[in-house]
Every structure is written in C-alpha cells, then in structure tokens.
Design an enzyme around this catalytic site. Structure first.
Site, PDB file in Angstrom:
ATOM      1  N   SER A 255       9.374   6.243 -72.587  1.00 49.49           N
ATOM      2  CA  SER A 255       8.768   6.845 -74.013  1.00 49.49           C
ATOM      3  C   SER A 255       9.177   6.059 -75.553  1.00 49.49           C
ATOM      4  O   SER A 255      10.452   6.282 -75.672  1.00 49.49           O
ATOM      5  CB  SER A 255       8.065   7.888 -73.898  1.00 49.49           C
ATOM      6  OG  SER A 255       9.250   9.024 -73.842  1.00 49.49           O
TER       7      SER A 255
ATOM      8  N   LYS B 203      19.315   3.828 -62.911  1.00 49.66           N
ATOM      9  CA  LYS B 203      18.412   5.184 -62.706  1.00 49.66           C
ATOM     10  C   LYS B 203      17.078   5.239 -62.413  1.00 49.66           C
ATOM     11  O   LYS B 203      16.397   4.573 -63.677  1.00 49.66           O
ATOM     12  CB  LYS B 203      19.416   6.208 -63.630  1.00 49.66           C
ATOM     13  CG  LYS B 203      19.110   7.104 -63.485  1.00 49.66           C
ATOM     14  CD  LYS B 203      17.878   8.389 -63.790  1.00 49.66           C
ATOM     15  CE  LYS B 203      16.897   8.190 -64.582  1.00 49.66           C
ATOM     16  NZ  LYS B 203      15.835   9.130 -63.904  1.00 49.66           N
TER      17      LYS B 203
ATOM     18  N   CYS C 284       2.444  -0.415 -70.862  1.00 49.62           N
ATOM     19  CA  CYS C 284       2.606   0.132 -72.295  1.00 49.62           C
ATOM     20  C   CYS C 284       1.659  -0.573 -72.963  1.00 49.62           C
ATOM     21  O   CYS C 284       1.739  -1.418 -74.550  1.00 49.62           O
ATOM     22  CB  CYS C 284       4.362   0.340 -72.100  1.00 49.62           C
ATOM     23  SG  CYS C 284       4.223  -1.745 -71.873  1.00 49.62           S
TER      24      CYS C 284
ATOM     25  N   PHE D  45       8.628   5.346 -64.618  1.00 53.17           N
ATOM     26  CA  PHE D  45       7.184   5.119 -63.738  1.00 53.17           C
ATOM     27  C   PHE D  45       6.388   4.656 -63.968  1.00 53.17           C
ATOM     28  O   PHE D  45       5.985   4.318 -62.530  1.00 53.17           O
ATOM     29  CB  PHE D  45       7.010   6.390 -63.825  1.00 53.17           C
ATOM     30  CG  PHE D  45       5.586   7.308 -64.474  1.00 53.17           C
ATOM     31  CD1 PHE D  45       4.454   6.905 -64.002  1.00 53.17           C
ATOM     32  CD2 PHE D  45       5.409   7.437 -65.839  1.00 53.17           C
ATOM     33  CE1 PHE D  45       2.892   6.502 -64.507  1.00 53.17           C
ATOM     34  CE2 PHE D  45       4.317   7.480 -66.906  1.00 53.17           C
ATOM     35  CZ  PHE D  45       2.981   7.322 -66.002  1.00 53.17           C
TER      36      PHE D  45
HETATM   37  P1  NAD Z   1      10.039   8.515 -69.965  1.00 52.64           P
HETATM   38  O1  NAD Z   1      10.218   8.243 -71.132  1.00 52.64           O
HETATM   39  O2  NAD Z   1       9.695  10.004 -70.157  1.00 52.64           O
HETATM   40  O3  NAD Z   1      11.710   8.230 -68.938  1.00 52.64           O
HETATM   41  C1  NAD Z   1      11.890   6.832 -68.432  1.00 52.64           C
HETATM   42  C2  NAD Z   1      13.421   7.376 -68.591  1.00 52.64           C
HETATM   43  O4  NAD Z   1      14.074   8.251 -69.171  1.00 52.64           O
HETATM   44  C3  NAD Z   1      13.277   7.759 -67.191  1.00 52.64           C
HETATM   45  O5  NAD Z   1      14.313   7.655 -65.402  1.00 52.64           O
HETATM   46  C4  NAD Z   1      13.469   9.246 -67.111  1.00 52.64           C
HETATM   47  O6  NAD Z   1      13.850  10.042 -66.330  1.00 52.64           O
HETATM   48  C5  NAD Z   1      14.348   9.387 -68.150  1.00 52.64           C
HETATM   49  N1  NAD Z   1      14.137  10.295 -69.406  1.00 52.64           N
HETATM   50  C6  NAD Z   1      12.899  10.685 -69.110  1.00 52.64           C
HETATM   51  N2  NAD Z   1      13.299  12.137 -70.700  1.00 52.64           N
HETATM   52  C7  NAD Z   1      14.819  12.383 -71.188  1.00 52.64           C
HETATM   53  C8  NAD Z   1      15.432  12.740 -72.202  1.00 52.64           C
HETATM   54  N3  NAD Z   1      14.656  13.254 -72.716  1.00 52.64           N
HETATM   55  N4  NAD Z   1      16.512  12.683 -72.145  1.00 52.64           N
HETATM   56  C9  NAD Z   1      16.826  11.627 -71.185  1.00 52.64           C
HETATM   57  N5  NAD Z   1      16.216  10.476 -70.144  1.00 52.64           N
HETATM   58  C10 NAD Z   1      14.662  10.558 -70.318  1.00 52.64           C
HETATM   59  O7  NAD Z   1       8.938   7.635 -70.128  1.00 52.64           O
HETATM   60  P2  NAD Z   1       7.490   7.793 -68.985  1.00 52.64           P
HETATM   61  O8  NAD Z   1       7.093   8.886 -69.137  1.00 52.64           O
HETATM   62  O9  NAD Z   1       8.728   6.903 -67.143  1.00 52.64           O
HETATM   63  O10 NAD Z   1       7.555   6.339 -68.763  1.00 52.64           O
HETATM   64  C11 NAD Z   1       5.857   5.496 -70.035  1.00 52.64           C
HETATM   65  C12 NAD Z   1       6.625   5.109 -71.137  1.00 52.64           C
HETATM   66  O11 NAD Z   1       7.572   5.030 -70.607  1.00 52.64           O
HETATM   67  C13 NAD Z   1       5.730   5.026 -72.143  1.00 52.64           C
HETATM   68  O12 NAD Z   1       5.559   5.405 -73.305  1.00 52.64           O
HETATM   69  C14 NAD Z   1       5.362   3.850 -71.598  1.00 52.64           C
HETATM   70  O13 NAD Z   1       4.678   2.792 -72.794  1.00 52.64           O
HETATM   71  C15 NAD Z   1       6.155   3.005 -71.987  1.00 52.64           C
HETATM   72  N6  NAD Z   1       6.853   1.637 -71.780  1.00 52.64           N
HETATM   73  C16 NAD Z   1       7.351   1.110 -72.341  1.00 52.64           C
HETATM   74  C17 NAD Z   1       7.616  -0.088 -72.192  1.00 52.64           C
HETATM   75  C18 NAD Z   1       7.751  -1.835 -72.776  1.00 52.64           C
HETATM   76  O14 NAD Z   1       8.016  -2.602 -72.986  1.00 52.64           O
HETATM   77  N7  NAD Z   1       7.829  -1.157 -74.660  1.00 52.64           N
HETATM   78  C19 NAD Z   1       6.808  -0.622 -70.697  1.00 52.64           C
HETATM   79  C20 NAD Z   1       6.753   0.262 -69.736  1.00 52.64           C
HETATM   80  C21 NAD Z   1       6.544   1.628 -70.398  1.00 52.64           C
END
Ligand code: NAD
Length: 478
Positions: A234, A182, A289, A158
């Site tokens: 995450s 997605k 991040c 997000f």
């Molecule tokens: P999230 O992991 O909750 O969701 C990311 C994606 O995975 C979404 O499309 C979601 O629908 C899907 N998802 C969520 N839970 C899932 C599950 N249990 N099984 C399968 N798919 C699932 O992450 P978020 O809250 O949307 O984003 C924030 C996180 O992303 C933070 O931890 C941040 O540090 C990380 N992030 C990392 C980078 C990087 O480059 N390392 C960049 C941006 C964000």
C-alpha cells in the site's frame, strides 16, 4: 469442525534459510484461512529478529560464490526454475485461489504472468551486457560492466501472492544477487511452494524465505547486511519502506497503492466497455493495483447515462470472488455503509453479509456527488466502482491528473484522436486503450507514477536489470 479445532490441527509454516526448512523462533503465529469458507490453512510464523538475521547471513554467505557463477549457468538455472514452475502451474494456481480467494481462472492468469517474468529474466546473458567505447584518448578505452548489488530483500503484498515474488526473485538471482523473500503474512502458501520448487535448482542461501509481519520488514530495512529492497504494497507502507531503507543507505524500489480511472467516451463500443470494466473493477474482488475503481463518463447527460447503463449491467453480471479475509470485507463494506448513510446513491448494492466465509462483497457501484471525496480519490481495494461525470475528455483528464496516484488509467473509445490525447496527457504509468487491466508484459517495466511508486526504477523489464546491478566503469590505457 470448529475454528478452534481447525486451528489446533493446522501445521505451522517454516522459514527456508541456507537451503534448510527451519522453524521460526518467534512465538506468535497468524492463521491463514481460505476466504471462501473460513477454514484454516496454515499457521504463519511471525519471525523474530534472530530469524531475519539468519536469513540475511545465509544470503550474504551464498553471495560470493553465486555472483562468481557464469551468467550462462545462472540463466540455465532459471530455465530449470521455469520448467518446474510450468509443471506446477495448476498446483500453484489452486494454492493462490485457496489462500487469496481469487477465482481459479484468475489465479491461472496470475501464475502465467509470474512465469513470464522468469522467462524474461532467462535473457540475463543478453540483458547484462555492458558497454565499451574505444579510443577515448591515445590508447585509452572505456568499458562499463554490470555487477550484482548484493543481498536483496523482497517484500510482497497479499493480492498477487505468486506473481509479485516472481517479479523480483528471478531477475535478482539472474543478476548474481541473493535474496531474502518476506511474503505477505496473509497468504504465504504460494511463496512457500515457489521456494520449494526452487530447492535444489539454486545453491543453498541464494533464495531464502522468512515469514512475518511489519516487524520483520522493519528489521530488514535497518539491517546493514541488506543492500537493496524491492517492495510492493500500500502507498503509506511504500513511503515508509522507501524513506527508512533509503535513509539506511540501501537501494529501494517501493511500488505503492492506486486509484485508477477508466474513461468511457460516448463513442466507446458497449460490449468492449462492459467486458473491460467488469474485469477491471470487479475481478479479484477489486483487489488489484491495476483495478479501475472510478469510471469517468464523458459526454452529454444522455451519453453519460447510456454509458452508466452499460456499467450497471456489467456490474450485475460480473464474476464474484471473496475478498482476502473478513477484515478486508468489513473495511470496504463499512465505507459503502458510510456512503449510504451520507446519501450517496448506491446504484448496484453488493452487500451480502459476507457470504459463506464472511469475506464476500459483491460488485458495487456508487455515484458520490463530490468527485473529490475520499471514496472517489482514495484506494478502497475492494469491488466498489465510483461514477464521476465530465463534459469533455479534457475535463476528465484534468480531474484525473489532480489525483495523487498514477498507477494506471484506461480509456474506452473508437477515436484514435481521443486515445492519442489520453496517451499524451494522462499522468499515470500504465495506460489501457480499450483494455480494462493494462498490465504490461514482463519485458516492460511495471511503471507506476506519483504516489503509486517510490523510487526510480520499476519492477520487470530493463528497469529490473538496472535495479539489481551496479555499474562499474573501467578506463584502461595500453
Ligand atoms: P500492505 O502494504 O499492507 O503489505 C505489503 C507488505 O508490507 C506485506 O509483506 C506486509 O507484511 C508489510 N507491511 C504491512 N504493513 C507494514 C508496516 N506498517 N510497516 C512495514 N511493513 C508493513 O499491502 P497489502 O494489503 O498486502 O497489498 C495491497 C496493496 O498493495 C494495495 O494498496 C495495492 O494497490 C498495492 N499493490 C501495488 C502494486 C503496484 O504495482 N503498484 C501491485 C500490487 C499491489
């Protein structure tokens, strides 16, 4: 207008499959809201497995002809894509700001970074060149060519709803792959707009959009029609995506969460430190991040206290934006409540009952006594900065390297020697020297280490070309 009425009137978003906008067959939807006032923006369909199958089938059907298109023509399509994105910059930034909550200026920066990735991918004809070695034997030559991997699933978070889809889509398409995107179900409006802008530029089926939550992700990870998975989110989900997709035989890059430290040396320029920390720790309400969420103050007690004063002042004057939703604010605020109950000093208290839309938590600075507590070591993903103290730079680095994440690390100093030691020894993939948010430009890989990344090849830069192509080596005798 009450929420009930607002939610009854908002439109339900559609998937984009094979060049057509189609309703999802899934029965459930989520409401995406403007976190600044809680108003409903759109219903996000939680797509059913059949919808995902159709997206993958459309991508697979488009693959043979798209990979056969001249790389020059694919690059020209990207130039056209870049032009439509450029013309829609402001519109996209508005959508990002409304749907995700970051300030409009911050959203403009995000869109700019996303367009940069498209620009970098426009160099595909150069980047896709192979290698040859003449005369490895009598009359024998060897050449290596790059070919697309196939159907790519791009699964995005997000916090950068425009930029992260644009990390993957342009490179994947430039390399001759087709894509099922997605986006995050929490703020998918920017992805929808990006796909609308791409409509008519790429042939039907080259770029598909399927909305949904984790069940869509799991279906993509298991589906035999998906060849590669590009994921950002995450750390725990990154690990899940990596292991599940790799076990299903797919190529995977899974970028995960972070807990980034910012070291403040006693010789640091206070104004540079203040600006860097304010933007890194509190910009986008700490939901980057690359956000610095721990400040490590180096030096004598007096020097540490002087740095702390600069930071506290920076927190008081930092910009404020809501978090992505009320649940996110409640989660982070309850961690601050717990810390306060446990006697952790709250040096700047940003708790404000959520503000107008219920999603606001203002810049907060805490000083937990235990530098290895969860509050300090684990990602909170909100505008909360923890303070840690260290006598020397070596101590600071030792403490940092004991953490499980390795996304980014920052140092504020006027000493070249300190910066050099930092660069040589810190176990993180993106370092900033007097730069609060050390985001590499798109021509370099986005290089998280340790638990911040699962997989071998990063997003962007030459890594993206490596990830989205398979190498074929031809040995010929004439
Ligand atoms: P999230 O992991 O909750 O969701 C990311 C994606 O995975 C979404 O499309 C979601 O629908 C899907 N998802 C969520 N839970 C899932 C599950 N249990 N099984 C399968 N798919 C699932 O992450 P978020 O809250 O949307 O984003 C924030 C996180 O992303 C933070 O931890 C941040 O540090 C990380 N992030 C990392 C980078 C990087 O480059 N390392 C960049 C941006 C964000």
């Amino acid at each position: 207008m009450t929420d009930v009425l607002a939610s009854a009137e908002v439109r339900t978003m559609r998937n984009f499959v094979g060049g057509r906008w189609v309703p999802s067959t899934g029965l459930d939807t989520l409401l995406s809201r403007d976190p600044s006032d809680g108003s409903a923006l759109a219903r996000v369909p939680l797509s059913a497995p059949d919808d995902v199958d159709e997206g993958i089938a459309a991508a697979a059907a488009a693959l043979p002809s798209w990979r056969a298109v001249s790389v020059l023509v694919r690059a020209r399509a990207l130039f056209a894509f870049r032009a439509t994105l450029d013309a829609a910059r402001e519109d996209l930034a508005q959508l990002v700001s409304t749907d995700m909550g970051k300030t409009l200026d911050d959203a403009r920066g995000e869109v700019n970074r996303g367009i940069e990735s498209v620009e970098a991918a426009c160099a595909a004809p150069h980047l896709l060149k192979g290698e040859t070695l003449e005369g490895v034997g009598g009359g024998v030559d060897v050449e290596m060519v790059r070919q697309p991997v196939g159907v790519v699933a791009a699964i995005t978070p997000f916090n950068f709803p425009a930029m992260i889809p644009l990390w993957f889509v342009p490179y994947a398409i430039a390399c001759g792959n087709t894509v099922v995107l997605k986006p995050s179900e929490r703020d998918p409006l920017a992805s929808e707009r990006i796909v609308q802008l791409a409509e008519g530029i790429f042939p039907p089926g080259v770029l598909n959009l399927v909305h949904g939550d984790r069940s869509v992700v799991d279906h993509l990870l298991e589906h035999p029609g998906v060849d590669a998975v590009s994921f950002v989110g995450s750390a725990s989900v990154a690990r899940h995506v990596y292991s599940r997709a790799a076990a299903a035989g797919k190529r995977v890059q899974a970028l995960g969460g972070a807990k980034n430290a910012m070291v403040v040396m006693p010789d640091a320029d206070p104004s540079v430190t203040a600006a860097g920390i304010a933007s890194s720790a509190f910009g986008a309400a700490g939901q980057r991040c690359l956000a610095g969420s721990v400040a490590v103050l180096v030096g004598s007690r007096e020097e540490q206290d002087a740095s702390l004063e600069v930071i506290v002042e920076a927190a008081r004057s930092a910009e404020i934006s809501p978090m992505v939703d009320v649940a996110a604010r409640e989660r982070v605020e309850s961690a601050v409540d717990d810390a306060a109950r446990e006697g952790v000093p709250i040096l700047v208290d940003g708790r404000c009952s959520g503000g107008t839309g219920g999603a606001e938590l203002r810049p907060t600075v805490v000083e937990p006594g235990d530098p290895d507590s969860r509050l300090v070591r684990e990602e909170l993903f909100g505008p909360v900065l923890s303070i840690v103290r260290a006598d020397t730079l070596a101590d600071a680095i030792l403490w940092m390297n004991a953490g499980r994440y390795g996304n980014a690390a920052v140092i504020f100093t006027r000493s070249g020697a300190a910066a050099r030691e930092f660069r040589a020894t810190v176990e993180a993939g993106m370092l900033g020297v007097n730069v609060g948010v050390a985001a590499p430009v798109a021509w370099f890989p986005f290089s998280g280490w340790k638990d911040s990344m699962a997989g071998d090849l990063h997003a962007n830069g030459a890594d993206a070309i490596e990830f989205f192509t398979r190498k074929k080596v031809v040995t010929s005798r004439w």
